[in-house]
Design an enzyme around this catalytic site. Structure first.
Site, PDB file in Angstrom:
ATOM      1  N   LYS A  65       0.809  -1.227   0.000  1.00 50.74           N
ATOM      2  CA  LYS A  65       0.000   0.000   0.000  1.00 50.74           C
ATOM      3  C   LYS A  65       0.845   1.282   0.000  1.00 50.74           C
ATOM      4  O   LYS A  65       0.420   2.304  -0.517  1.00 50.74           O
ATOM      5  CB  LYS A  65      -0.944   0.014   1.202  1.00 50.74           C
ATOM      6  CG  LYS A  65      -2.143  -0.911   1.044  1.00 50.74           C
ATOM      7  CD  LYS A  65      -3.029  -0.814   2.272  1.00 50.74           C
ATOM      8  CE  LYS A  65      -4.433  -1.293   1.969  1.00 50.74           C
ATOM      9  NZ  LYS A  65      -5.346  -1.103   3.091  1.00 50.74           N
ATOM     10  N   ASP A  78     -10.120   3.502   1.297  1.00 49.53           N
ATOM     11  CA  ASP A  78     -10.417   3.173   2.696  1.00 49.53           C
ATOM     12  C   ASP A  78     -10.986   4.389   3.431  1.00 49.53           C
ATOM     13  O   ASP A  78     -11.838   4.248   4.314  1.00 49.53           O
ATOM     14  CB  ASP A  78      -9.154   2.707   3.432  1.00 49.53           C
ATOM     15  CG  ASP A  78      -8.726   1.317   3.005  1.00 49.53           C
ATOM     16  OD1 ASP A  78      -9.602   0.526   2.609  1.00 49.53           O
ATOM     17  OD2 ASP A  78      -7.519   1.021   3.063  1.00 49.53           O
ATOM     18  N   GLY A 136      -1.677   1.934  10.177  1.00 48.72           N
ATOM     19  CA  GLY A 136      -2.188   2.417   8.901  1.00 48.72           C
ATOM     20  C   GLY A 136      -3.689   2.653   8.921  1.00 48.72           C
ATOM     21  O   GLY A 136      -4.183   3.651   8.383  1.00 48.72           O
ATOM     22  N   ALA A 137      -4.425   1.753   9.559  1.00 56.02           N
ATOM     23  CA  ALA A 137      -5.886   1.883   9.592  1.00 56.02           C
ATOM     24  C   ALA A 137      -6.291   3.123  10.397  1.00 56.02           C
ATOM     25  O   ALA A 137      -7.181   3.875   9.990  1.00 56.02           O
ATOM     26  CB  ALA A 137      -6.505   0.634  10.203  1.00 56.02           C
ATOM     27  N   ARG A 144      -0.971   1.378  22.103  1.00 55.74           N
ATOM     28  CA  ARG A 144      -0.108   0.606  23.003  1.00 55.74           C
ATOM     29  C   ARG A 144       1.291   1.230  23.041  1.00 55.74           C
ATOM     30  O   ARG A 144       1.871   1.404  24.109  1.00 55.74           O
ATOM     31  CB  ARG A 144      -0.036  -0.839  22.491  1.00 55.74           C
ATOM     32  CG  ARG A 144       0.890  -1.722  23.271  1.00 55.74           C
ATOM     33  CD  ARG A 144       0.876  -3.119  22.732  1.00 55.74           C
ATOM     34  NE  ARG A 144       1.336  -3.187  21.322  1.00 55.74           N
ATOM     35  CZ  ARG A 144       1.464  -4.306  20.633  1.00 55.74           C
ATOM     36  NH1 ARG A 144       1.146  -5.462  21.187  1.00 55.74           N
ATOM     37  NH2 ARG A 144       1.879  -4.292  19.385  1.00 55.74           N
ATOM     38  N   TYR A 182     -14.078  -7.021  10.809  1.00 54.29           N
ATOM     39  CA  TYR A 182     -15.401  -7.461  10.355  1.00 54.29           C
ATOM     40  C   TYR A 182     -15.510  -8.976  10.389  1.00 54.29           C
ATOM     41  O   TYR A 182     -14.499  -9.680  10.468  1.00 54.29           O
ATOM     42  CB  TYR A 182     -15.688  -6.954   8.929  1.00 54.29           C
ATOM     43  CG  TYR A 182     -14.651  -7.377   7.928  1.00 54.29           C
ATOM     44  CD1 TYR A 182     -13.586  -6.551   7.645  1.00 54.29           C
ATOM     45  CD2 TYR A 182     -14.724  -8.610   7.287  1.00 54.29           C
ATOM     46  CE1 TYR A 182     -12.612  -6.937   6.738  1.00 54.29           C
ATOM     47  CE2 TYR A 182     -13.774  -9.003   6.376  1.00 54.29           C
ATOM     48  CZ  TYR A 182     -12.712  -8.162   6.107  1.00 54.29           C
ATOM     49  OH  TYR A 182     -11.748  -8.551   5.214  1.00 54.29           O
ATOM     50  N   GLY A 218     -16.711  -3.678  10.949  1.00 50.61           N
ATOM     51  CA  GLY A 218     -16.189  -2.929   9.799  1.00 50.61           C
ATOM     52  C   GLY A 218     -16.670  -3.402   8.448  1.00 50.61           C
ATOM     53  O   GLY A 218     -16.128  -2.987   7.418  1.00 50.61           O
TER      54      GLY A 218
END
Ligand code: ATR
Length: 243
Positions: free
Chosen positions: A37, A73, A100-101, A122, A189, A209
């Site tokens: 990506k 996205d 990334g998300a 975290r 999801y 999701g």
């Protein structure tokens, strides 16, 4: 339509070869996933604002005579949170994760006009590095202690960590922070994660999701074909695969 969508395994050093193949095959478009990506950006100079902001692309398409990259996205996430648009505009949001998300979520939330974001990860340094890239929205980085004592206001919590991908994973959101008006959005999801379970158990609303998955694909479809995608057909296809 006389098209074929198929998976190609492509090594990390094979993107140039892939681009040659794509042109030789007269390709209409492509999707990229991990780990391509980010690196695909070196091969296609025309990139949307979302690609530049997220630093990653998942869709290749033609824009006139030129190949271009898009990040659908961001669009998919906006569709996922569409039912809570006005809430996002007016209340702080809790975002869990800094990968990334989470970056794609931040770009979308900023576009949607969120007034403030509480960000927890975290690895705190990664949350700090992510927050540095977003100057137009106030980002409050939460310590573990702050998350555990829930000493901040939020109505919507988003799980953008990978916690929940494996059965038995705990929720990144401590029980104490799950209040009755909370709305939970998980990017994972096809399974009820502990994050979703703990929010629903409390009688609150939580969604997975799936809609993000469908709408990021629908947006790519539109870019490739110029036609309106059939969302319901896509939904039932995905649901039958996942179940
Ligand atoms: P993605 O593209 O799905 O965002 P990623 O970039 O690898 O994947 O990011 C994974 C996210 O899940 C990170 O926020 C990561 O936290 P770290 O930055 O501390 O690694 C988070 N994550 C993964 N495993 C986790 C765990 N066991 N507990 C809490 N957070 C976790």
């Amino acid at each position: 339509m006389n098209h074929r969508y198929f998976a190609l395994e492509c090594g990390v050093n094979e993107l140039e070869k892939f681009m040659r193949l794509f042109r030789d095959l007269n390709g209409l478009g492509a999707n990229f996933t991990v780990p391509h990506k980010e690196s695909i950006r070196e091969h296609v100079p025309t990139q949307s604002g979302a690609v530049e902001k997220v630093g990653a692309a998942n869709t290749l398409h033609w824009s006139g005579d030129e190949l271009a990259l898009e990040n659908t996205d961001v669009y998919g996430f906006k569709k996922l949170v569409d039912p809570w648009r006005s809430l996002i505009k007016s209340e702080p949001v809790l975002l869990l994760g800094a990968g990334g998300a989470a970056r794609a979520c931040l770009v979308a939330l900023e576009d949607l006009g969120v007034p403030e974001i509480h960000l927890w990860n975290r690895t705190r340094e990664k949350a700090e590095a992510l927050a540095d890239d977003f100057s137009s929205v106030p980002i409050n980085i939460l310590s573990d202690r702050s998350l555990e004592s829930a000493d901040f206001e939020f109505q919507l919590a988003i799980n953008a960590t990978s916690l929940g991908l494996e059965e038995g994973d705990p929720s990144p959101l401590p029980e104490v922070a799950v209040h009755p008006e909370l709305i939970g959005v998980d990017l994972i999801y096809g399974r009820e994660t502990q994050f979703i379970r703990s929010i629903r158990k409390n009688g609150s609303e939580a969604t997975d999701g799936m809609n993000m998955l469908i709408h990021q694909a629908a947006r790519a479809w539109k870019l490739w074909t110029g036609r309106e995608p059939q969302i319901d057909a896509m939904k039932s296809a995905v649901k039958s695969k996942v179940s």
